[in-house]
Scaffold this motif. Structure first.
Motif, PDB file in Angstrom:
ATOM      1  N   ILE A 105       0.959  -1.470   0.096  1.00 27.02           N
ATOM      2  CA  ILE A 105      -0.273   0.138   0.322  1.00 27.02           C
ATOM      3  C   ILE A 105       0.873   1.183  -0.046  1.00 27.02           C
ATOM      4  O   ILE A 105       1.154   2.520  -0.320  1.00 27.02           O
ATOM      5  N   PHE A 106       1.641   1.170   0.865  1.00 22.34           N
ATOM      6  CA  PHE A 106       2.896   2.522   0.908  1.00 22.34           C
ATOM      7  C   PHE A 106       3.303   2.311  -0.144  1.00 22.34           C
ATOM      8  O   PHE A 106       3.544   3.696  -0.736  1.00 22.34           O
ATOM      9  N   LEU A 107       3.751   1.350  -1.391  1.00 18.75           N
ATOM     10  CA  LEU A 107       4.557   2.144  -3.018  1.00 18.75           C
ATOM     11  C   LEU A 107       3.700   1.806  -4.087  1.00 18.75           C
ATOM     12  O   LEU A 107       4.017   3.281  -4.623  1.00 18.75           O
ATOM     13  N   ILE A 108       1.931   1.814  -3.561  1.00 21.21           N
ATOM     14  CA  ILE A 108       1.575   1.648  -4.667  1.00 21.21           C
ATOM     15  C   ILE A 108      -0.161   3.491  -4.473  1.00 21.21           C
ATOM     16  O   ILE A 108      -0.014   3.767  -5.107  1.00 21.21           O
ATOM     17  N   ALA A 109       0.098   4.068  -2.738  1.00 18.21           N
ATOM     18  CA  ALA A 109      -0.989   4.999  -2.867  1.00 18.21           C
ATOM     19  C   ALA A 109      -0.303   6.140  -3.198  1.00 18.21           C
ATOM     20  O   ALA A 109      -1.691   6.691  -4.301  1.00 18.21           O
ATOM     21  N   PRO A 110       1.133   6.353  -3.794  1.00 20.80           N
ATOM     22  CA  PRO A 110       0.935   7.456  -4.474  1.00 20.80           C
ATOM     23  C   PRO A 110       0.445   7.433  -5.614  1.00 20.80           C
ATOM     24  O   PRO A 110       0.183   8.241  -6.298  1.00 20.80           O
ATOM     25  N   LEU A 111       0.816   6.693  -6.694  1.00 20.86           N
ATOM     26  CA  LEU A 111       0.382   6.089  -7.396  1.00 20.86           C
ATOM     27  C   LEU A 111      -1.192   6.329  -7.968  1.00 20.86           C
ATOM     28  O   LEU A 111      -1.420   7.169  -8.837  1.00 20.86           O
ATOM     29  N   ALA A 112      -2.159   5.818  -7.039  1.00 15.50           N
ATOM     30  CA  ALA A 112      -3.141   5.418  -6.806  1.00 15.50           C
ATOM     31  C   ALA A 112      -4.175   6.874  -6.361  1.00 15.50           C
ATOM     32  O   ALA A 112      -4.376   7.394  -7.267  1.00 15.50           O
ATOM     33  N   VAL A 113      -3.097   8.077  -5.663  1.00 16.08           N
ATOM     34  CA  VAL A 113      -3.177   9.326  -5.941  1.00 16.08           C
ATOM     35  C   VAL A 113      -3.731   9.638  -7.102  1.00 16.08           C
ATOM     36  O   VAL A 113      -3.802  10.713  -7.613  1.00 16.08           O
ATOM     37  N   ILE A 114      -2.088   9.373  -8.188  1.00 16.56           N
ATOM     38  CA  ILE A 114      -1.969  10.440  -8.577  1.00 16.56           C
ATOM     39  C   ILE A 114      -3.016   9.673 -10.758  1.00 16.56           C
ATOM     40  O   ILE A 114      -3.720  10.978 -10.541  1.00 16.56           O
ATOM     41  N   ALA A 115      -3.302   8.424 -10.124  1.00 15.72           N
ATOM     42  CA  ALA A 115      -4.724   7.834 -10.770  1.00 15.72           C
ATOM     43  C   ALA A 115      -5.901   9.183 -10.985  1.00 15.72           C
ATOM     44  O   ALA A 115      -6.183   9.467 -11.344  1.00 15.72           O
ATOM     45  N   ILE A 116      -6.473   8.598  -9.201  1.00 17.90           N
ATOM     46  CA  ILE A 116      -7.471   9.629  -8.941  1.00 17.90           C
ATOM     47  C   ILE A 116      -6.938  11.104 -10.219  1.00 17.90           C
ATOM     48  O   ILE A 116      -8.461  11.664 -10.012  1.00 17.90           O
TER      49      ILE A 116
ATOM     50  N   LEU B  34      -2.310  23.918 -11.830  1.00 16.21           N
ATOM     51  CA  LEU B  34      -1.584  23.571 -11.334  1.00 16.21           C
ATOM     52  C   LEU B  34      -3.242  22.473 -11.094  1.00 16.21           C
ATOM     53  O   LEU B  34      -3.938  22.876 -10.811  1.00 16.21           O
ATOM     54  N   ASP B  35      -3.259  21.552 -12.383  1.00 17.72           N
ATOM     55  CA  ASP B  35      -4.382  20.328 -12.387  1.00 17.72           C
ATOM     56  C   ASP B  35      -3.994  19.226 -13.305  1.00 17.72           C
ATOM     57  O   ASP B  35      -3.385  18.299 -13.325  1.00 17.72           O
ATOM     58  N   GLY B  36      -5.442  18.702 -13.462  1.00 19.78           N
ATOM     59  CA  GLY B  36      -5.155  17.533 -13.523  1.00 19.78           C
ATOM     60  C   GLY B  36      -4.367  16.942 -15.027  1.00 19.78           C
ATOM     61  O   GLY B  36      -3.864  15.647 -14.617  1.00 19.78           O
ATOM     62  N   THR B  37      -4.176  18.106 -15.651  1.00 16.13           N
ATOM     63  CA  THR B  37      -3.426  17.398 -17.121  1.00 16.13           C
ATOM     64  C   THR B  37      -1.959  17.089 -16.613  1.00 16.13           C
ATOM     65  O   THR B  37      -0.803  15.955 -16.748  1.00 16.13           O
ATOM     66  N   ILE B  38      -1.582  17.411 -15.191  1.00 14.43           N
ATOM     67  CA  ILE B  38      -0.191  16.889 -14.554  1.00 14.43           C
ATOM     68  C   ILE B  38      -0.543  15.105 -14.195  1.00 14.43           C
ATOM     69  O   ILE B  38       0.677  15.058 -14.390  1.00 14.43           O
ATOM     70  N   ALA B  39      -1.257  15.618 -13.398  1.00 16.93           N
ATOM     71  CA  ALA B  39      -1.352  14.014 -12.861  1.00 16.93           C
ATOM     72  C   ALA B  39      -0.942  12.588 -14.590  1.00 16.93           C
ATOM     73  O   ALA B  39      -0.827  12.047 -14.554  1.00 16.93           O
ATOM     74  N   ALA B  40      -2.246  13.065 -15.306  1.00 19.20           N
ATOM     75  CA  ALA B  40      -1.883  12.840 -16.833  1.00 19.20           C
ATOM     76  C   ALA B  40      -0.921  12.561 -17.405  1.00 19.20           C
ATOM     77  O   ALA B  40      -0.614  11.820 -17.229  1.00 19.20           O
ATOM     78  N   ALA B  41      -0.269  13.133 -17.380  1.00 19.56           N
ATOM     79  CA  ALA B  41       1.363  13.496 -17.363  1.00 19.56           C
ATOM     80  C   ALA B  41       1.790  12.765 -16.984  1.00 19.56           C
ATOM     81  O   ALA B  41       3.248  11.997 -17.878  1.00 19.56           O
ATOM     82  N   SER B  42       2.111  12.511 -15.417  1.00 20.59           N
ATOM     83  CA  SER B  42       2.472  11.647 -14.592  1.00 20.59           C
ATOM     84  C   SER B  42       1.776  10.412 -15.007  1.00 20.59           C
ATOM     85  O   SER B  42       3.107   9.166 -15.037  1.00 20.59           O
ATOM     86  N   MET B  43       1.031   9.776 -14.956  1.00 22.80           N
ATOM     87  CA  MET B  43       0.208   8.326 -15.291  1.00 22.80           C
ATOM     88  C   MET B  43       1.279   8.111 -16.379  1.00 22.80           C
ATOM     89  O   MET B  43       1.108   6.935 -16.917  1.00 22.80           O
ATOM     90  N   VAL B  44       1.238   9.349 -18.141  1.00 19.77           N
ATOM     91  CA  VAL B  44       1.439   8.623 -19.334  1.00 19.77           C
ATOM     92  C   VAL B  44       3.144   8.222 -19.181  1.00 19.77           C
ATOM     93  O   VAL B  44       3.307   7.271 -19.570  1.00 19.77           O
ATOM     94  N   SER B  45       3.660   9.027 -18.260  1.00 22.43           N
ATOM     95  CA  SER B  45       4.938   8.464 -18.347  1.00 22.43           C
ATOM     96  C   SER B  45       5.093   7.371 -17.436  1.00 22.43           C
ATOM     97  O   SER B  45       5.824   6.364 -17.330  1.00 22.43           O
TER      98      SER B  45
END
Lengths: 348, 262, 331
Positions: free
Chosen positions: B17-28, B228-239
């Motif tokens: 959970i500790f490892l995946i949580a940041p990814l989950a936050v980005i995804a959300i 600062l909007d979801g585009t940054i998170a989308a970019a993170s997900m893509v990368s």
């Protein structure tokens, strides 16, 4: 000064002479390149989409606009004889430290930048290095849906009801945080230089949410994470028409000014073009376009904004008079000590 | 189920959970319609991804980041692989010192490496061509390849090369037919690290990118300061997905699992 | 100190020659010089009259088998065996045939597509052997090839290797530290000690007539008695005269294998003593006999019948035939 002018005239003359001899060839082979810094976001979109292409057409040059921070270290690391930028666009505090390192000119005047004749005094005051082309007003942003009376004074931020839901900035890295700190000295102490009073007042604002940059604060207010925060007007006004429960208040003690400053590097190889760019940015039509795009208050007095903008922005002599300009020279000289002290206060 | 076993499982789940949580936050953040992080999310939208793909700044920087990363992978595998062989086998005087020197970029704050390279380039009047960016990334990527290759080399049975030589293979063919295939997992494992270091590289890129030719992390950083909007998170997900994809492909090609301790 | 000092070694064509010695004696270095991995400071290495001293490894046309097998882990069995042929530019079809033949010779037909890590240690060593012989080398070098195998497997591989060597008629230089292995397999053995060749000879030569104290002690067990030769008679230091072959006068050492001593009734032999220790090994019994003068002898007696064990502390006489003993110069 007259010495400078005559040298400029000579340079222009020499340039013209050269142009006559080799004009067709030179013009095609190497249009001059102007290297500038500029902001991203909506500002960057308008600059890249309209302002810069128009400037390039008019002055038959190429503009290379760097939007990638950090501008100052990059400029400092480049040779002074061949600086990385010709025009440096930053907030006022950074211009002062750039001047300290000899990276920018100390003053721009009507001689280099004719449109300076039309600017409000704050744009070329002794608190400014270079010329301020816009300013924002730093005041209080707040939520209108929390049953809160609209703030009228900076002291309203200290309301105990706001514990934990008030917001300000990481003082070491953010100039809004820095000018707000000095303001605290004025509000609760003997003046802007009363740091002890400022520290005490900062301490009293805890618990407080601190962020690195204004974009974060905008989102924190939008998401309701903070109910009231120090913020510049454009950070609230830019969401107008989106039905957001947020509003901006200009405290009666005055608003802090967040100036957008242009300056030219002394080693620039295209100084004339650099001055021309500063002048161009002060043209009424350019000022209007950018002001209405990002809710910045134009420095040129002759700009006439649409009513919606004119009502809110700081463009009348009366409103401009409420702008408080921070003494960055004084602040920068004490920055390390202040950072250390603030770090202790925030840790405790 | 014994108590020890349930403690063990709980610990594992916690770490996961500790490892995946940041990814989950980005995804959300990336899928939530509001332009700020909100929990629970109020809906699902692709608008941030659409905004990402519609923005030439993001897509151009993504392409540049990928191009640079691939160049860095190729260069650092060649340099790092060769350096590791030289260090392990060259019987060079001071090989230990040189090894330490080669690995220093891992210890230096990358921002210093970037600043130093930036100053060097400008003082030589070179400017900041793309190859300088590639070179800057390579400097910090090479140590990973050296590391992983040295790990394989230290386990390497040199008799295998001798066997090939006795069987009539010239030194060149010994290298091509035996040495190279056997150290390849190590070199490629380093290549994966090189890819990730380059693709995610921020501090060095900060100084070496030029206006209009910024890499994705730099564009993301600058974007964040203003929008600062979801585009940054989308970019993170893509990368993130791209990085995972590349690692997966390399694993399929050479089988990183075959690699020993890294 | 050089790993290998002055060394003069001649191996006959088709011979199974072992280099035997303790670890660090220089036997592997010698083998590696033959292979070309090491270059001697001086002297020459020649095969069939062709000087190879300066010829690089890959042009020496030798086969080599390593203790660690040194198979190419990333290649199949067939590819491993084919490697030397490929390096020689042998046509594809011929390679296939010769690989099949070689794998047949080491009883690994059908294993072509396996990878080395799918094989047992013994199978891997056979692949290594096939890979070495498939190029039909004039000389096959084996560096402790059976050292990594367990005892049972090692013994069966010894037989196979020996048979294969005979069948192929290849000259084989075999490095080992296992004396039993060397004795069992070799046509001739060279004993190495501290970088020098102490003795070269047939297994029987080496065993029965060790040329030095080192060789005598290294191969099998042996009783060594220091004494003096005078007028054709050997007298031990403790004054006991002992039978031995003729030799020149002076201080010398008498070497006597334990199994060549017979035990008899007290007073019937060379010297009387008492049994101070006995180890029962099944096919034989090893007795420790201490003579009246205090000398200690090991004696091996075949277990020829049930209940024939001698009681500890019983009195016996030691005796041996004149030619059972050897004199070795003081080493």
């Amino acid at each position: 000064m007259s010495d400078r002018i005559s040298r400029r005239a000579a340079l222009v003359g020499a340039g013209a002479g050269l142009a006559m001899v080799a004009a067709p060839h030179v013009a095609r082979a190497q249009a001059a390149t102007l290297k500038i810094t500029t902001w991203g976001g909506k500002w960057g979109d308008v600059m890249k989409g309209e302002v810069l292409p128009a400037f390039e057409r008019e002055f038959k040059c190429k503009v290379e606009a760097d939007q990638a921070f950090p501008f100052l270290p990059k400029l400092a690391a480049s040779p002074t004889s061949a600086p990385l930028y010709d025009v440096l666009h930053t907030n006022s505090n950074e211009q002062w430290s750039a001047l300290d390192q000899g990276l920018v000119m100390d003053k721009l005047t009507v001689r280099e930048v004719p449109n300076i004749k039309d600017v409000y005094p704050y744009a070329v005051s002794d608190r400014i290095v270079g010329v301020s082309i816009f300013t924002s007003a730093i005041g209080l942003g707040y939520r209108t849906d929390k049953g809160l009376a609209p703030p009228t004074s900076w002291k309203d931020l200290a309301d105990p009801k706001l514990a934990g839901v008030r917001g300000a900035y990481q003082i070491p890295v953010n100039s809004l945080g820095q000018s707000h700190l000095l303001l605290l000295g004025q509000l609760y102490g003997k003046g802007y230089q009363d740091l002890d009073a400022a520290y005490k007042a900062l301490e009293a604002l805890k618990p407080i949410k601190m962020v690195d940059f204004t974009g974060q604060m905008e989102k924190m207010i939008l998401s309701g994470e903070v109910t009231m925060a120090v913020i510049h007007d454009s950070g609230i006004l830019r969401y107008e028409g989106q039905n957001q429960p947020t509003e901006f208040a200009a405290p009666r003690e005055g608003v802090l000014s967040l100036e957008q400053v242009l300056n030219v590097t002394p080693g620039s190889k295209v100084k004339e073009l650099a001055f021309a760019f500063c002048d161009y940015m002060l043209r009424p039509d350019v000022q209007k376009k950018l002001a209405e795009a990002v809710w910045y208050s134009p420095a040129n007095k002759t700009v006439s904004l649409d009513k919606k903008y004119a009502d809110r922005l700081f463009i009348t002599p009366e409103k401009v008079a409420t702008l408080i300009q921070t003494d960055w020279k004084w602040y920068n000289a004490r920055k390390d000590a202040i950072d250390a002290r603030v770090a202790r206060i925030m840790r405790a | 189920m014994s108590a020890a076993r349930s403690v063990y499982l709980t610990a594992n789940v916690a770490i996961l959970i500790f490892l995946i949580a940041p990814l989950a936050v980005i995804a959300i953040f990336a899928l939530n319609p509001t332009p700020y992080i909100q929990f629970p999310p109020v809906g699902v939208t692709w608008r941030w991804f659409q905004k990402f793909w519609a923005s030439p700044e993001f897509t151009n920087s993504l392409v540049l980041s990928l191009e640079v990363a691939f160049a860095v992978v190729v260069l650092s595998m060649a340099i790092g692989g060769a350096a590791a062989i030289g260090l392990e086998r060259g019987r060079l005087p001071g090989a230990r010192l040189v090894t330490a020197l080669f690995l220093t970029p891992l210890m230096l704050p990358a921002i210093l490496t970037g600043l130093a390279m930036f100053q060097l380039l400008l003082s030589f009047g070179i400017g900041r061509p793309v190859w300088a960016l590639v070179l800057g990334h390579t400097v910090v990527a090479v140590p990973y390849v050296i590391r992983t290759t040295l790990a394989v080399l230290s386990e390497f049975d040199r008799r295998v090369e001798e066997a090939a030589a006795v069987l009539g293979a010239t030194p060149t063919r010994v290298f091509a037919e035996v040495t190279l295939p056997l150290i390849r997992p190590g070199v490629f494992a380093g290549g994966v690290f090189a890819f990730i270091t380059s693709f995610d590289q921020f501090p060095i890129s900060l100084f070496l990118v030029t206006p209009g030719h910024e890499t994705l992390p730099v564009v993301m950083f600058n974007y964040m300061k203003f929008d600062l909007d979801g585009t940054i998170a989308a970019a993170s997900m893509v990368s993130i997905l791209l990085a995972v994809g590349v690692v997966f492909i390399i694993d399929r090609l050479v089988g990183l699992r075959a690699t020993v301790a890294i | 100190m050089p790993a290998v000092d002055t060394l003069d070694l001649h191996v006959q064509p088709g011979e199974f020659f072992s280099l035997l010695g303790p670890s660090g004696c220089g036997k592997t270095t010698t083998l590696r010089m033959i292979a070309g991995f090491e270059t001697p400071d001086e002297g020459t290495i020649a095969v069939g009259g062709r000087d190879l001293t300066r010829v690089p490894v890959h042009r020496r046309d030798m086969g080599m088998v390593f203790q660690s097998y040194a198979l190419f882990p990333h290649r199949t069995v067939a590819e491993n065996v084919a490697f030397g042929l490929r390096m020689r530019g042998v046509p594809k079809r011929e390679i296939t045939e010769r690989v099949a033949t070689a794998l047949g010779q080491v009883a690994l037909a059908g294993y072509e597509e396996r990878r080395p890590n799918q094989l047992s240690g013994g199978q891997q060593q056979r692949v290594a052997l096939a890979r070495a012989i498939v190029i039909r080398p004039a000389v096959l070098l084996c560096d402790e090839p059976l050292g990594a195998l367990d005892r049972k497997l090692r013994q069966s591989m010894q037989v196979e290797l020996k048979q294969l060597q005979r069948r192929l008629g290849v000259t084989l230089v075999f490095v080992t530290h296992d004396q039993e292995e060397a004795l069992a397999m070799s046509d001739r053995i060279g004993i190495m000690n501290a970088g020098r060749l102490d003795q070269v000879g047939t297994p029987a030569d080496i065993y029965d007539r060790p040329a030095s104290r080192f060789v005598a002690g290294f191969i099998g067990e042996i009783n060594l008695v220091d004494g003096t030769m005078a007028g054709g008679r050997f007298t031990a230091r403790d004054g006991t005269p002992m039978p031995c072959p003729a030799g020149s006068d002076g201080p010398t050492t008498l070497a006597l294998r334990p199994e060549k001593i017979t035990l008899g009734a007290p007073g019937s032999g060379v010297a009387d003593g008492t049994i101070t220790d006995a180890s029962f090994l099944g096919d034989q019994v090893i007795y420790t006999v201490t003579t009246g003068a205090g000398a200690v002898f090991l004696v091996k007696e075949r277990n020829s019948g049930a209940g024939h064990l001698r009681a500890p502390a019983s009195a016996v006489a030691l005796d041996w035939r004149l030619d059972a003993a050897v004199l070795i110069g003081r080493a």
